[in-house]
Design a protein around this motif. Structure first.
Motif, mmCIF file in Angstrom:
data_model
loop_
_atom_site.group_PDB
_atom_site.id
_atom_site.type_symbol
_atom_site.label_atom_id
_atom_site.label_comp_id
_atom_site.label_asym_id
_atom_site.label_seq_id
_atom_site.Cartn_x
_atom_site.Cartn_y
_atom_site.Cartn_z
ATOM 1 N N ILE A 82 27.706 35.079 34.569
ATOM 2 C CA ILE A 82 29.110 35.215 34.936
ATOM 3 C C ILE A 82 29.161 35.622 36.508
ATOM 4 C CG2 ILE A 82 31.369 36.642 34.784
ATOM 5 C CD1 ILE A 82 30.643 37.201 31.893
ATOM 6 N N PRO A 83 29.866 34.814 37.460
ATOM 7 C CA PRO A 83 30.076 34.983 38.695
ATOM 8 C C PRO A 83 30.586 36.416 39.148
ATOM 9 C CG PRO A 83 31.506 33.244 38.121
ATOM 10 C CD PRO A 83 30.770 33.744 37.006
ATOM 11 N N MET A 84 30.600 36.794 40.225
ATOM 12 C CA MET A 84 31.329 38.117 40.584
ATOM 13 C C MET A 84 32.860 37.829 40.822
ATOM 14 S SD MET A 84 29.165 40.671 41.332
ATOM 15 C CE MET A 84 29.852 41.487 42.871
ATOM 16 N N SER A 85 33.371 36.758 40.919
ATOM 17 C CA SER A 85 34.510 36.138 40.990
ATOM 18 C C SER A 85 34.957 35.001 40.272
ATOM 19 C CB SER A 85 35.136 36.023 42.535
ATOM 20 O OG SER A 85 36.538 35.685 42.580
ATOM 21 N N TRP A 86 35.846 34.881 39.228
ATOM 22 C CA TRP A 86 35.837 33.966 38.471
ATOM 23 C C TRP A 86 37.580 33.437 38.215
ATOM 24 C CZ3 TRP A 86 38.160 33.409 33.330
ATOM 25 C CH2 TRP A 86 37.718 32.283 32.457
ATOM 26 N N MET A 110 40.997 37.140 46.265
ATOM 27 C CA MET A 110 41.679 36.866 45.233
ATOM 28 C C MET A 110 42.996 36.436 45.463
ATOM 29 S SD MET A 110 42.513 39.855 42.516
ATOM 30 C CE MET A 110 40.652 40.301 42.484
ATOM 31 N N SER A 111 43.559 35.546 44.827
ATOM 32 C CA SER A 111 45.011 35.185 44.912
ATOM 33 C C SER A 111 45.843 36.191 44.321
ATOM 34 C CB SER A 111 45.023 33.900 44.079
ATOM 35 O OG SER A 111 44.925 33.766 42.901
ATOM 36 N N LYS A 112 47.116 36.027 44.888
ATOM 37 C CA LYS A 112 48.276 37.110 44.291
ATOM 38 C C LYS A 112 48.685 36.707 43.054
ATOM 39 C CE LYS A 112 49.176 38.641 48.977
ATOM 40 N NZ LYS A 112 50.128 39.832 49.351
ATOM 41 N N PHE A 113 48.669 35.222 42.747
ATOM 42 C CA PHE A 113 49.298 35.083 41.393
ATOM 43 C C PHE A 113 48.687 35.849 40.124
ATOM 44 C CE2 PHE A 113 45.419 32.688 40.594
ATOM 45 C CZ PHE A 113 45.026 32.922 39.136
ATOM 46 N N SER A 114 47.327 36.146 40.427
ATOM 47 C CA SER A 114 46.911 37.041 39.105
ATOM 48 C C SER A 114 47.517 38.153 38.921
ATOM 49 C CB SER A 114 45.316 37.281 39.528
ATOM 50 O OG SER A 114 44.908 37.944 40.625
ATOM 51 N N ASP A 115 48.016 38.926 40.035
ATOM 52 C CA ASP A 115 48.985 40.299 39.599
ATOM 53 C C ASP A 115 49.974 40.013 38.672
ATOM 54 O OD1 ASP A 115 47.071 41.653 41.080
ATOM 55 O OD2 ASP A 115 48.162 41.417 42.873
ATOM 56 N N LYS A 116 50.475 38.830 38.485
ATOM 57 C CA LYS A 116 51.472 38.528 37.517
ATOM 58 C C LYS A 116 51.403 37.671 36.527
ATOM 59 C CE LYS A 116 54.516 39.388 41.372
ATOM 60 N NZ LYS A 116 55.278 39.211 42.510
ATOM 61 N N LEU A 117 50.577 37.841 35.808
ATOM 62 C CA LEU A 117 50.073 37.032 34.795
ATOM 63 C C LEU A 117 50.683 37.474 33.230
ATOM 64 C CD1 LEU A 117 46.078 36.697 34.944
ATOM 65 C CD2 LEU A 117 47.555 34.927 35.586
ATOM 66 N N THR A 118 51.209 36.251 32.658
ATOM 67 C CA THR A 118 51.886 36.826 31.369
ATOM 68 C C THR A 118 50.549 37.064 30.397
ATOM 69 O OG1 THR A 118 51.812 34.497 30.588
ATOM 70 C CG2 THR A 118 53.811 35.352 32.024
#
Length: 87
Positions: free
Chosen positions: A58-62, A1-9
């Motif tokens: 739906i896949p396990m990761s999207w 999982m990428s770290k960008f997803s922890d900082k979504l607006t």
């Protein structure tokens, strides 16, 4: 999982939820939020049948988010409220 997803607006989360609805259909209400494993796509299915369909679709990761399909079988409300009075 990428770290960008922890900082979504909020706007990015709403856009991802809309993209999920377009890609996976309107059998659920989609929400992107932080869960116990980080940011995830939560799909709240309308029916038990829809939840089965969505779990296969739906896949396990999207898009860097883990995914969870949720269906809660809530009890039906009493048709005649006068029949149920606990007091």
């Amino acid at each position: 999982m990428s770290k960008f997803s922890d900082k979504l607006t909020k706007k990015q989360k709403e856009k991802l939820a809309l993209e999920a609805m377009i890609e996976f259909g309107d059998r659920a209400i989609y929400e992107v939020r932080k869960g116990t494993r980080g940011m995830g796509l939560f799909a709240y299915a309308d029916t038990k049948e829809d939840s089965s369909i969505l779990r296969n679709l739906i896949p396990m990761s999207w898009k860097g988010l883990y995914t969870i399909v949720i269906y809660t079988d809530l009890p039906e409300e009493y048709e005649d409220e006068d029949l149920y009075d606990p007091y």
